[in-house]
Design a protein around this motif. Structure first.
Motif, PDB file in Angstrom:
ATOM      1  N   SER A 262      30.284 -22.451  23.839  1.00 18.79           N
ATOM      2  CA  SER A 262      30.350 -23.270  22.390  1.00 18.79           C
ATOM      3  C   SER A 262      30.194 -22.616  21.346  1.00 18.79           C
ATOM      4  O   SER A 262      29.998 -22.981  19.895  1.00 18.79           O
ATOM      5  CB  SER A 262      28.836 -23.854  22.398  1.00 18.79           C
ATOM      6  OG  SER A 262      27.784 -23.070  22.024  1.00 18.79           O
ATOM      7  N   THR A 263      30.804 -21.320  21.164  1.00 18.41           N
ATOM      8  CA  THR A 263      30.808 -20.418  20.260  1.00 18.41           C
ATOM      9  C   THR A 263      31.683 -19.427  20.161  1.00 18.41           C
ATOM     10  O   THR A 263      32.713 -18.790  21.034  1.00 18.41           O
ATOM     11  CB  THR A 263      29.130 -18.652  20.469  1.00 18.41           C
ATOM     12  OG1 THR A 263      28.139 -19.567  21.417  1.00 18.41           O
ATOM     13  CG2 THR A 263      29.191 -18.273  19.331  1.00 18.41           C
ATOM     14  N   LEU A 264      32.329 -19.788  18.339  1.00 17.44           N
ATOM     15  CA  LEU A 264      33.380 -18.751  18.008  1.00 17.44           C
ATOM     16  C   LEU A 264      33.386 -17.321  19.177  1.00 17.44           C
ATOM     17  O   LEU A 264      32.157 -17.069  18.989  1.00 17.44           O
ATOM     18  CB  LEU A 264      33.568 -18.839  16.660  1.00 17.44           C
ATOM     19  CG  LEU A 264      34.391 -20.387  16.830  1.00 17.44           C
ATOM     20  CD1 LEU A 264      34.303 -20.282  14.655  1.00 17.44           C
ATOM     21  CD2 LEU A 264      35.657 -21.017  16.710  1.00 17.44           C
ATOM     22  N   SER A 265      34.685 -16.941  18.882  1.00 17.15           N
ATOM     23  CA  SER A 265      34.162 -15.478  18.846  1.00 17.15           C
ATOM     24  C   SER A 265      34.059 -14.444  17.677  1.00 17.15           C
ATOM     25  O   SER A 265      33.775 -15.039  16.795  1.00 17.15           O
ATOM     26  CB  SER A 265      35.862 -15.008  19.174  1.00 17.15           C
ATOM     27  OG  SER A 265      36.284 -13.519  19.933  1.00 17.15           O
ATOM     28  N   ASP A 266      33.560 -13.522  18.581  1.00 17.13           N
ATOM     29  CA  ASP A 266      32.651 -12.952  17.325  1.00 17.13           C
ATOM     30  C   ASP A 266      33.390 -11.610  17.042  1.00 17.13           C
ATOM     31  O   ASP A 266      32.342 -10.569  16.221  1.00 17.13           O
ATOM     32  CB  ASP A 266      31.363 -12.110  17.960  1.00 17.13           C
ATOM     33  CG  ASP A 266      31.328 -11.268  18.482  1.00 17.13           C
ATOM     34  OD1 ASP A 266      31.885 -11.538  19.326  1.00 17.13           O
ATOM     35  OD2 ASP A 266      29.869 -11.288  19.551  1.00 17.13           O
ATOM     36  N   VAL A 267      34.413 -11.296  16.808  1.00 18.70           N
ATOM     37  CA  VAL A 267      34.996 -10.136  16.873  1.00 18.70           C
ATOM     38  C   VAL A 267      36.194 -10.821  15.665  1.00 18.70           C
ATOM     39  O   VAL A 267      37.286 -10.282  15.594  1.00 18.70           O
ATOM     40  CB  VAL A 267      35.577  -9.527  17.831  1.00 18.70           C
ATOM     41  CG1 VAL A 267      35.059  -8.704  19.165  1.00 18.70           C
ATOM     42  CG2 VAL A 267      36.685 -10.529  19.112  1.00 18.70           C
ATOM     43  N   ASN A 268      35.677 -11.590  14.729  1.00 19.09           N
ATOM     44  CA  ASN A 268      36.642 -11.579  13.462  1.00 19.09           C
ATOM     45  C   ASN A 268      37.803 -12.180  14.386  1.00 19.09           C
ATOM     46  O   ASN A 268      38.691 -12.070  13.560  1.00 19.09           O
ATOM     47  CB  ASN A 268      36.998 -10.349  12.908  1.00 19.09           C
ATOM     48  CG  ASN A 268      35.780  -9.434  11.916  1.00 19.09           C
ATOM     49  OD1 ASN A 268      34.784 -10.454  11.476  1.00 19.09           O
ATOM     50  ND2 ASN A 268      35.910  -8.634  11.488  1.00 19.09           N
ATOM     51  N   ASN A 269      37.757 -13.053  14.375  1.00 19.45           N
ATOM     52  CA  ASN A 269      38.612 -13.967  15.132  1.00 19.45           C
ATOM     53  C   ASN A 269      38.269 -15.931  15.194  1.00 19.45           C
ATOM     54  O   ASN A 269      37.262 -15.934  16.051  1.00 19.45           O
ATOM     55  CB  ASN A 269      39.426 -14.230  16.788  1.00 19.45           C
ATOM     56  CG  ASN A 269      39.782 -12.635  16.519  1.00 19.45           C
ATOM     57  OD1 ASN A 269      39.538 -11.606  17.021  1.00 19.45           O
ATOM     58  ND2 ASN A 269      41.352 -12.913  16.240  1.00 19.45           N
ATOM     59  N   SER A 270      38.662 -16.365  14.078  1.00 17.81           N
ATOM     60  CA  SER A 270      38.237 -18.103  13.895  1.00 17.81           C
ATOM     61  C   SER A 270      39.030 -18.795  14.235  1.00 17.81           C
ATOM     62  O   SER A 270      38.652 -19.533  15.290  1.00 17.81           O
ATOM     63  CB  SER A 270      37.540 -18.624  12.361  1.00 17.81           C
ATOM     64  OG  SER A 270      36.479 -17.761  11.164  1.00 17.81           O
ATOM     65  N   ASP A 271      40.041 -17.971  14.732  1.00 23.22           N
ATOM     66  CA  ASP A 271      41.196 -18.674  16.064  1.00 23.22           C
ATOM     67  C   ASP A 271      40.710 -18.779  17.465  1.00 23.22           C
ATOM     68  O   ASP A 271      41.819 -19.639  18.512  1.00 23.22           O
ATOM     69  CB  ASP A 271      42.794 -18.519  15.789  1.00 23.22           C
ATOM     70  CG  ASP A 271      42.735 -16.927  16.159  1.00 23.22           C
ATOM     71  OD1 ASP A 271      41.800 -16.059  15.898  1.00 23.22           O
ATOM     72  OD2 ASP A 271      43.583 -16.683  16.706  1.00 23.22           O
ATOM     73  N   ARG A 272      40.051 -17.789  17.784  1.00 21.22           N
ATOM     74  CA  ARG A 272      39.196 -17.945  19.403  1.00 21.22           C
ATOM     75  C   ARG A 272      37.979 -18.334  19.397  1.00 21.22           C
ATOM     76  O   ARG A 272      36.923 -18.014  18.258  1.00 21.22           O
ATOM     77  CB  ARG A 272      39.951 -16.613  19.733  1.00 21.22           C
ATOM     78  CG  ARG A 272      41.320 -16.189  19.690  1.00 21.22           C
ATOM     79  CD  ARG A 272      41.287 -14.322  19.541  1.00 21.22           C
ATOM     80  NE  ARG A 272      41.216 -13.806  21.101  1.00 21.22           N
ATOM     81  CZ  ARG A 272      41.918 -14.658  22.216  1.00 21.22           C
ATOM     82  NH1 ARG A 272      43.270 -15.104  21.755  1.00 21.22           N
ATOM     83  NH2 ARG A 272      42.222 -14.549  23.419  1.00 21.22           N
ATOM     84  N   ALA A 273      37.400 -18.055  20.315  1.00 20.02           N
ATOM     85  CA  ALA A 273      35.789 -18.679  21.252  1.00 20.02           C
ATOM     86  C   ALA A 273      35.948 -17.590  22.440  1.00 20.02           C
ATOM     87  O   ALA A 273      36.416 -17.046  23.391  1.00 20.02           O
ATOM     88  CB  ALA A 273      35.983 -20.177  21.051  1.00 20.02           C
ATOM     89  N   ARG A 274      34.371 -17.942  22.406  1.00 18.36           N
ATOM     90  CA  ARG A 274      34.369 -16.919  23.376  1.00 18.36           C
ATOM     91  C   ARG A 274      34.125 -17.930  24.670  1.00 18.36           C
ATOM     92  O   ARG A 274      34.065 -19.446  24.468  1.00 18.36           O
ATOM     93  CB  ARG A 274      32.467 -16.584  23.402  1.00 18.36           C
ATOM     94  CG  ARG A 274      32.494 -15.113  22.683  1.00 18.36           C
ATOM     95  CD  ARG A 274      33.124 -13.917  23.249  1.00 18.36           C
ATOM     96  NE  ARG A 274      33.237 -12.900  22.583  1.00 18.36           N
ATOM     97  CZ  ARG A 274      33.593 -11.494  22.687  1.00 18.36           C
ATOM     98  NH1 ARG A 274      34.554 -11.723  24.151  1.00 18.36           N
ATOM     99  NH2 ARG A 274      34.133 -10.503  21.803  1.00 18.36           N
TER     100      ARG A 274
END
Length: 527
Positions: free
Chosen positions: A488-500
């Protein structure tokens, strides 16, 4: 006068007979009876499913007059037919009474001398499968000598109860089980014409013998025939002279021609229900299904308690769903969802992504769930100024875009990235890849995730994550070989367009990210 002898194969019972009417020699020739088991299995001495084998015997009855009342004088009166592996041989000839009058038929396995066809006494012997697996076949439509084959379909009259046991980590090793019993009635009356069984007498402890094989994911398995009945709620497991009693909140289903499978978790202080399923009698391994649920269920969907984990210094006791959203069984793939979408579709692209600015089809135009990721080309920036909503997870959006919450309801939700990471902790969980989850050649590939022994009261509990593949555009890729599960979490590597997400393949399981428009699997959790 011609005489024709009874014979049969496993699925075909051929009966030959002779008849004489008005002193005229009949020319109708051989008549046959076609017999089959509705779901083509019976059980042998150790409880395994099998077909008829050499030495099996059936009793055949035939009469005239009223189909619903068997007269005292019968055309064929319980003649035994013995199977030699190929044919059935009657102990004496069975002859048609007349040519033109209808005959009615009854077949019984094992052989039985019946005096009361509507209320015949029956006593269950749970230790003797062959003697207790009562099969009944009738043909009450009225068959004449000139009609040709008489069709008989055998049905199981008894129910079957399987109990699979897991043991909590309070035991250093798997304990020796003295017995497993169910409090039930073991006597009944049988109506052979309607194929119904009515339980009689008082309930007592009916032994469930050890099964010939242990069900996958369990330590011990037990299997026994039972009289069909209602009101059964109590299972007792005896270990070292101590009784561990499980009492169900609702009746444990015992239905003729079906078997019920329960999974029980046994601890030194309690016994609890893991799963229960009721399925038609058939060959194959029965795994936890949850068709008839008594516990471990939230809002209509099964879960497994996978034990306590620590995330950011906080202890959580997570319950993981047994199936993906959109699936009915653990090995089913289920539906595929773009991140933040709550419905499946046939094409997964940026252009039809739910949070895409109208008229655009690329990641720079995402309209919801964006954070200050320094991607100044995105519309969540005005120049170098961040103007997005700052939401980094579906929880931040109040779960309105969480497929698990919106489809399953209740408190179901998609796991966070940290929760998936906790499930991969090697000191708590073992991950075992299988290319054939059911072990029946159906090739359901994926990972069995099991709480390790000695890691708390949920030791031995497990879930299965099928390799369901990934949807990109209009193509489902790599189903049966690999798969992805959203967090349910967005990527934490500066990518709002990608999710974990979690990426699974035979060689391992990995923390990953994916473009939010991809169609991935969803496996819900409960706190």
């Amino acid at each position: 006068m011609k005489t024709h002898i009874i014979y049969a194969s496993v699925a075909l019972l051929a009966i030959a007979a002779c008849t004489k009417e008005n002193s005229t020699l009949l020319e109708n020739g051989e008549i046959t009876i076609e017999a089959s088991i509705g779901t083509p299995t019976k059980v042998n001495y150790n409880g395994n499913a099998t077909t008829f084998t050499s030495g099996d015997q059936i009793s055949v009855y035939a009469w005239m007059g009223d189909a619903t009342a068997v007269p005292a004088t019968r055309v064929v009166n319980g003649v035994k037919n013995t199977f030699d592996g190929t044919n059935w041989t009657p102990e004496k000839q069975m002859l048609w009474k007349t040519v033109s009058d209808p005959h009615y038929f009854l077949g019984v396995f094992p052989t039985k001398e019946i005096t009361d066809f509507t209320a015949d006494p029956y006593t269950l012997n749970p230790e003797a499968y062959t003697a207790s697996d009562l099969l009944i076949a009738t043909n009450l439509t009225g068959v004449k000598a000139t009609d040709g084959a008489v069709v008989l379909t055998f049905d199981h009259a008894m129910a079957k109860l399987n109990v699979n046991l897991k043991f909590r980590s309070q035991w250093a090793t798997t304990p020796d089980v003295t017995s497993v019993t169910v409090k039930a009635k073991n006597t009944a009356t049988v109506n052979y014409l309607t194929k119904t069984v009515t339980a009689t007498g008082d309930a007592s402890a009916v032994n469930i013998p050890a099964a010939s094989a242990v069900a996958s994911g369990y330590k011990k398995s037990y299997s026994g025939l039972q009289v069909p009945q209602t009101g059964v709620k109590e299972i007792t497991v005896t270990i070292d002279g101590k009784d561990y009693v499980y009492t169900a909140q609702e009746d444990i289903p015992l239905e003729g021609g079906k078997y019920t499978t329960l999974g029980l978790n046994v601890g030194k202080d309690a016994i609890t229900l893991g799963t229960i399923s009721v399925v038609d009698w058939q060959e194959g391994t029965i795994l936890p299904d949850g068709d008839a649920l008594l516990a471990n269920n939230h809002n209509g969907y099964d879960y497994v308690d996978m034990g306590e984990v620590t995330i950011d210094g906080v202890n959580k006791n997570l319950k993981w769903a047994t199936c993906n959203v959109g699936a009915e069984k653990p090995w089913d793939y289920g539906g595929y969802f773009a991140w933040g979408e709550t419905a499946t579709k046939n094409n997964y692209t940026w252009s039809n992504y739910a949070f895409m600015q109208a008229g655009h089809a690329n990641w720079e135009h995402i309209t919801k769930y964006t954070y200050a990721d320094e991607q100044i080309g995105g519309i969540w920036y005005n120049g170098s100024n961040f103007i997005g909503d700052g939401k980094k997870s579906l929880a931040d959006g109040g779960y309105v875009d969480d497929a698990a919450r919106q489809i399953w309801g209740g408190n179901w939700r998609i796991p966070t990235d940290d929760e998936w990471t906790a499930l991969r902790k090697k000191d708590l969980y073992s991950w075992d890849w299988t290319s054939d989850y059911l072990n029946d050649g159906s090739h359901h590939a994926g990972w069995n995730v099991t709480r390790k022994d000695g890691t708390g009261p949920c030791s031995g509990n497990s879930i299965f994550l099928p390799a369901a593949g990934t949807w990109k555009e209009a193509t489902l890729m790599n189903a049966g070989e690999r798969g992805h599960y959203w967090s349910s979490t967005l990527s934490d590597v500066n990518n709002s367009d990608r999710a974990r997400c979690v990426f699974i393949v035979a060689t391992g399981k990995y923390r990953d990210t994916a473009d939010r428009y991809f169609g991935l699997s969803v496996r819900p959790v409960l706190d």
